[in-house]
Design a protein around this motif. Sequence first.
Motif, short mmCIF file in Angstrom:
data_model
loop_
_atom_site.label_atom_id
_atom_site.label_comp_id
_atom_site.label_asym_id
_atom_site.label_seq_id
_atom_site.Cartn_x
_atom_site.Cartn_y
_atom_site.Cartn_z
N VAL A 90 -8.30 8.79 11.64
CA VAL A 90 -8.54 8.21 10.31
C VAL A 90 -7.24 8.08 9.54
CG1 VAL A 90 -9.71 8.62 8.12
CG2 VAL A 90 -10.90 9.09 10.25
N ALA A 91 -6.39 9.10 9.64
CA ALA A 91 -5.13 9.06 8.91
C ALA A 91 -4.23 7.93 9.39
CB ALA A 91 -4.41 10.40 9.05
N VAL A 92 -4.19 7.73 10.72
CA VAL A 92 -3.35 6.67 11.26
C VAL A 92 -3.86 5.30 10.82
CG1 VAL A 92 -2.69 5.52 13.41
CG2 VAL A 92 -2.51 8.00 13.21
N LEU A 93 -5.19 5.08 10.92
CA LEU A 93 -5.75 3.80 10.50
C LEU A 93 -5.49 3.53 9.02
CD1 LEU A 93 -9.16 3.85 12.42
CD2 LEU A 93 -7.09 2.54 12.98
N ALA A 94 -5.66 4.56 8.22
CA ALA A 94 -5.42 4.38 6.78
C ALA A 94 -3.95 4.10 6.52
CB ALA A 94 -5.85 5.63 6.04
N ALA A 95 -3.06 4.82 7.22
CA ALA A 95 -1.64 4.59 7.03
C ALA A 95 -1.23 3.19 7.44
CB ALA A 95 -0.84 5.63 7.82
N LEU A 96 -1.78 2.70 8.58
CA LEU A 96 -1.47 1.34 9.02
C LEU A 96 -1.95 0.32 8.00
CD1 LEU A 96 -2.30 1.57 12.83
CD2 LEU A 96 -0.04 1.28 11.80
N ALA A 97 -3.16 0.54 7.47
CA ALA A 97 -3.69 -0.40 6.48
C ALA A 97 -2.81 -0.45 5.24
CB ALA A 97 -5.12 -0.02 6.11
N VAL A 98 -2.39 0.74 4.77
CA VAL A 98 -1.55 0.78 3.58
C VAL A 98 -0.20 0.12 3.85
CG1 VAL A 98 -0.31 2.34 2.03
CG2 VAL A 98 -2.69 2.79 2.62
N ILE A 99 0.38 0.40 5.03
CA ILE A 99 1.69 -0.15 5.37
C ILE A 99 1.63 -1.67 5.47
CG2 ILE A 99 3.42 -0.27 7.21
CD1 ILE A 99 2.89 2.70 7.70
N ILE A 100 0.56 -2.20 6.07
CA ILE A 100 0.43 -3.65 6.24
C ILE A 100 0.17 -4.34 4.91
CG2 ILE A 100 -1.02 -5.44 7.29
CD1 ILE A 100 -1.41 -3.52 9.66
N LEU A 101 -0.64 -3.70 4.04
CA LEU A 101 -1.05 -4.37 2.81
C LEU A 101 -0.03 -4.24 1.68
CD1 LEU A 101 -4.83 -3.39 2.77
CD2 LEU A 101 -3.85 -5.60 3.38
N LEU A 102 0.70 -3.15 1.64
CA LEU A 102 1.60 -2.90 0.52
C LEU A 102 3.05 -3.19 0.90
CD1 LEU A 102 0.08 0.40 -0.92
CD2 LEU A 102 -0.42 -1.96 -1.58
N THR A 103 3.82 -3.43 -0.05
CA THR A 103 5.24 -3.76 0.15
C THR A 103 6.07 -2.49 0.18
OG1 THR A 103 5.62 -3.91 -2.22
CG2 THR A 103 4.91 -5.92 -1.13
#
Length: 542
Positions: free
Chosen positions: A288-301
């Motif tokens: 869950v942490a990895v998926l959330a981190a990837l989503a944040v990294i992809i979506l945010l600058t």
Amino acid sequence: MRDSRTLIFRLMPDSLRGRIRLFSLLLIALPVLTSALLFGVFLKGRAEEQERFHLDVLLEQYAAEADDWLSRCMADVTFLAESEEARGLDMERLRVLLTGFSRTHQGFIALSYVDARGFTVLDPSGVPTGMDLSDRSYFLAARQGDATITDVITSRATGLPALVFAAPVRGPERDFRGLILGASSPAALDKMARLAATSEGRIIRILDRKGERVTGRSGPLAGVVGPPLESPLRELVFRNAPLPPMYADHAGRIVVGRSRILKDGQWVAVAETPLRVVHAGVWSFLTVAVLAALAVIILLTPALLRLTRSVEAPLEKMARMARAMEEDRPDMDCAPGAFREAPDEIRTLYDAFVHMTGKLRDTISQLAVCAITDPLTALANRRSLMDEGRRLAGVCRRSGVPFSVLMIDLDGFKQINDTLGHQAGDEVLRHVADQLRASARSTDFVARYGGEEFVVLAPGADAPQALSLAERLRAAVESEACPLDIQSVLCTVSIGTSTLDGAGTPEEALEAALGRADQALYQAKNAGRNRVRAFDPASPGS
């Protein structure tokens, strides 16, 4: 090779913008995935370390509870052995004392008096008397004058496991007159262990030096769990060496375990948690942490990530400071101006929080002292007196111990204030308080009642003993003058004493005893001051 390179280039977007996005995604995702794998390994080790920390905390709490329980049981048996009924071999009064003690103290399954020959004479629990215990180790130790807490032994009366607390009974000439024996079930330690082991699969047990389990020998754990440690590990912990980070238990499961010595090195408490329980949830949390981190990294600058870091660090530091305050740890670093790169609002909030934390810690510390201490004399104040008095009154009433109250008034204090000034009056009050504190018994509780009045609570003192204590305090104050800048002042006190009766609640009984002691104080004043009077309802003014 050429064909594979051609395929890679065909899969790439034609535009520079697309390629930058693709390479940016790879540059971000690959480190994140690599970090996730390393983080997983770290989390496993961290979970094991945290579990060992939790086991240490649980063992410390459990050991404190177990040692306290053993000490209280031993203190109760010693109290009975030193009672006048036991020392005087007054069997009828001793029977009444043991019977009443059994009803008010639930920690014993049996309380017995064993005579000097080793035969049981009294047992209010109904166990037949006349049993020969002269070969028991605790009886032999009692003959040598030693109180004993045994390991778990099999009771001859019931055939059940029991812990025996034994204290010798000595006559007026210190001659051996037998012993008081209290038997408790090791199930009490089992119950404490089950309450302490809150996590699934976690087990806390106690082992003696012979390898026998003190807990788990009866009740729900009997026959379910084997020895908590193999012999080599048992030898290790009894040498006060730590257990290995992980080891196989009696069932072959890999466990995380910790140990702690109990009962002056005679027992060891062992806490174990299966490794599968420790690691449960680590991988799901990591996913869950990895998926959330990837989503944040992809979506945010990257700028947002930097802003997040600049906001997160001060907030995390404030959370640690708040936890440190909650746990009353004064060693937390609370330096202001630590986060210069944070936004102005966050930096201002952090600096204000640090300042507020320091002031709050100082205020709480001052309030804690002021709440129970008289600032002039450094004695307990009236509030602390009433709280401690209610507690002592309840303890003495339950234990059948006398409890006396001394009301003390400084003679001629108004004249000292009028002639020498209030500053000299304060010095005199401090001087008298020091004399009372130095002359009272270690078990007495000395407090300033208000103005020039003091109160001494004397647990264990009957009416004659209270008068003797009051006379000693009066003589101590009279014997030493109070040195002032311009002269020395000889102070005297009048003291009234009263003994707690059995009427009402402990608080009501304490209030009544203070009232009677106050009346006795006025009787002493009326009789000429600088004297001691016990409460006498027939005297004038009563």
